[in-house]
Design an enzyme around this catalytic site. Structure first.
Site, PDB file in Angstrom:
ATOM      1  N   ALA A   9      -5.877  -8.013  -8.502  1.00 60.22           N
ATOM      2  CA  ALA A   9      -5.894  -6.792  -9.438  1.00 60.22           C
ATOM      3  C   ALA A   9      -6.815  -7.123 -10.538  1.00 60.22           C
ATOM      4  O   ALA A   9      -6.745  -6.195 -11.476  1.00 60.22           O
ATOM      5  CB  ALA A   9      -4.336  -6.279  -9.890  1.00 60.22           C
TER       6      ALA A   9
ATOM      7  N   LYS B  42       5.087  14.344   6.472  1.00 56.23           N
ATOM      8  CA  LYS B  42       4.094  13.311   6.559  1.00 56.23           C
ATOM      9  C   LYS B  42       2.731  13.968   7.214  1.00 56.23           C
ATOM     10  O   LYS B  42       1.591  13.775   6.690  1.00 56.23           O
ATOM     11  CB  LYS B  42       4.446  12.098   7.542  1.00 56.23           C
ATOM     12  CG  LYS B  42       5.499  11.196   6.573  1.00 56.23           C
ATOM     13  CD  LYS B  42       6.003  10.115   7.757  1.00 56.23           C
ATOM     14  CE  LYS B  42       7.148   9.428   7.108  1.00 56.23           C
ATOM     15  NZ  LYS B  42       8.059   8.852   8.218  1.00 56.23           N
TER      16      LYS B  42
END
Lengths: 436, 436
Positions: free
Chosen positions: B34, B207
């Protein structure tokens, strides 16, 4: 909306032309998703006048492709020339050195020079992206480097070469031998005129080395990939695998083994007997599939078309959209300095069942010699089948197929060494592991 | 390295605890990928003293979870409380309204309020991410919104509910009926105490509505999803499907149909007979799989574990890594204003083969009545099987299963209307399409 992202395209083969067609067909959608238009500004290829079914008039033409990297009106160079070195590498270096982001579909170049190019990109704060280099349109570079980024990936394997997979599944369905199917695949354009890189596993190994670096955070180490191809596989092997409930696939596998606290990288491309109920057995024709196992996410499978102008162009333009959106991810998901230089693992202690096929002279004592070698090397035989006999095969060599019980790979290798040079064998044995 | 990304975590159930365990286990790798550490700063849950197997001492505690959104030391709120409205929605609004990015695993909230929250995120220039809301650890939000972003997606379908898939594959392997398998699944923790949202298809529909918006660039329209669940499926249906070379799966399907130049959105969740050689037939147990078909990339398949703390935490932290990297993608891959409000498609002209199961009183004339309705509605019968008979089933109703030739769905619906209320039928017919 901001300025367009301005592209120079080197190489106008099927993929290059595909990128232009894709940007034409889906341009407004792409601009909306990217937040800005993606515009081809300049192109270069060997032959300007060749009919590619696309109009090149809107684009500046450069005879010398390296001139693309020097143009002040270009933000990103897209390299679709191919080849690990030569003009492609020169262009890549000049683009990144000259302040342009680089997008490439060139697996050979990234496998051989990925570390150098990633270092260059990092030093200049530029994007280097190569989604199209691995598994065509399947977003597996993104899937590993971003989607699974929270995981320590422990294992990675997949079907990475569409040509081999097409040939193997054709052999399966027709019963034909390798040579005939390869010829037919060449006629259909599914295999290159010189198919060596594909059928000998080199192309899959390029992709595996790239994926392994991404997955494990290790430096790309193409030289350490253990490679064997599919050219020695016969119809009889496919039939034998079928009788055992398996199909044969060219599989790339990589994993990190920790030995005495040291992380070691195992990388191999080889034909494998895949159990019919395994997800990779259902991967037919030119399809590619990649499985990655992470310590939290478990097993992920990515599957799709591994080659062709449409899928490859889709991956190239996905990289361009990322750049247009300003999304910056290190080429291998980690800063280059943090990529670990893991030594190659010793595959000998890998456990598994193995298929061993021998082409033997049909004379007394051959089976005794083979089975003695197995015994002496500590390989336990699960099944043995002899194909052909003097009565129906005349003086032709006979095939003997042996499947071992689970045991270390080193024992199988030792058995093969014991048999090396034996006058009973008409050719070196073919060894393939079983994947359950 | 820059400042850490500071997280507040609302909800410490299995997923919340999983996120903390994941950040602990893989923290240094995540920080390296990250470019900065990802640190949990504050947490909130209903019960502070519950034993979750994790040490909460390092984190500030808030009794009122909405206070997380007000903390000046927090960059991102992670909402893992669940529920389409109530505290989760309040927290989401306050986080985005108060300048915090939001990461959530809450499919119900995004299906119902995704447009409002995306608008809020866009207005404040904040990230709103929900990879964990769909298909657990599978990076399919990223795969569609970024990996396949160069494509016009034409069709999307998949297995989106692990509980239903587990129940159906258990019914398949054991021959047991729905009720018994559901009970066993509840005992094993694979199904909730109140399984309605799962087994009636609502969870899969949440979903599907999210994926459809992402894939097609349409506004989320959960209300337009046509939903049926698996609770009416019997062991006899599974056996009948098997005899026809199919398995039964709960499948969510969405596509855009263009009628008179207008784009219309088809969205449906229903049990489907899937041919055994179709990739979705091999999706077993709690696995999820999503297939998307793009106009350049062709067919992409994403498969993996659709639920559980590890996979869901993996998706949550992938979103956090994206935010830490500064990668900004609109929540639905397009600015909200560009998401099209497509009216619902009329499913009647969809062509296909259909499985129709009738529970009939065993008396003369029943088959004549059913077949007459088929004839009158224009449904052509490919095969018909009657299960049970008076001699072996006593007075029990008898099952009749019919498979139609390919034809429009409207004809099947018309046949069902003709039979509505017939005293010959012990319950409404069960209709399932075949997927080839």
């Amino acid at each position: 909306m901001t300025q367009p992202l301005r592209i120079a395209l080197a190489g106008l083969g099927t993929v290059g032309a595909g990128v232009i067609r894709l940007l034409d067909a889906n341009g407004s959608l792409i601009a909306a998703r990217a937040g800005r238009a993606i515009e081809v500004v300049a192109v270069s290829a060997r032959n300007r006048s060749k009919d590619r079914g696309i109009d090149l008039a809107p684009y500046a033409w450069e005879d010398d492709m390296t001139a693309l990297a020097m143009r002040p009106d270009v933000d990103v160079v897209v390299e679709l020339v191919g080849g690990s070195d030569g003009p492609a590498l020169t262009l890549a270096r000049q683009a990144l050195g000259g302040g342009k982001a680089l997008v490439t579909a060139n697996k050979a170049m990234i496998a051989h020079h990925g570390m150098e190019l990633a270092t260059l990109a990092e030093a200049h704060g530029l994007a280097l992206k190569f989604e199209a280099a691995v598994a065509g349109g399947i977003p597996v570079i993104k899937g590993l480097g971003e989607g699974a980024a929270a995981n320590r990936i422990e294992r990675l394997y997949g079907i990475l070469n569409g040509t081999c997979n097409y040939i193997l599944t054709q052999m399966e369905s027709t019963g034909a031998d390798f040579g005939g199917v390869l010829k037919a695949a060449q006629d259909l354009g599914y295999a290159e005129a010189d198919p060596t890189f594909d059928v000998e596993g080199v192309d899959a190994a390029h992709k595996l080395a790239i994926l392994a670096a991404l997955a494990f955070g290790t430096a790309v180490d193409f030289g350490a990939v253990d490679i064997s191809g599919i050219s020695r596989i016969r119809a009889a092997d496919i039939a034998q695998a079928d009788a055992l409930g398996h199909v044969i696939r060219l599989v790339g596998q990589a994993e990190v083994q920790t030995v005495d606290g040291e992380r070691r990288l195992f990388q191999r491309v080889q034909p494998v007997l895949v159990a019919k109920d395994h997800p990779l057995a259902a991967v037919d024709g030119p399809t590619n599939a990649v499985v990655a196992e992470g310590n939290f996410v478990g097993r992920l499978l990515f599957q799709g078309r591994g080659a062709g102008d449409g899928p490859t162009a889709s991956a190239v333009v996905a990289d361009l959209i990322d750049i247009a959106r300003g999304n910056a991810v290190a080429p291998f998901s980690l800063p280059v300095a943090l990529l670990e230089k893991a030594p190659a693992a010793d595959p000998g202690n890998r456990l598994g069942r193995h298929y061993m096929r021998f082409t033997v002279a049909d004379r007394p004592g051959v089976l005794a010699e083979i089975t003695a070698a197995m015994r002496d090397a500590g390989v336990s035989i699960e099944s043995m089948i002899q194909h052909g006999s003097p009565s129906d095969a005349g003086l032709d060599p006979v095939l003997v197929a042996i499947v071992s019980h689970e045991g270390p790979e080193s024992a199988v290798a030792a058995a093969m060494r014991l048999l090396e040079g034996s006058p009973s064998l008409a050719e070196p044995p073919l060894v393939m592991p079983l994947l359950g």
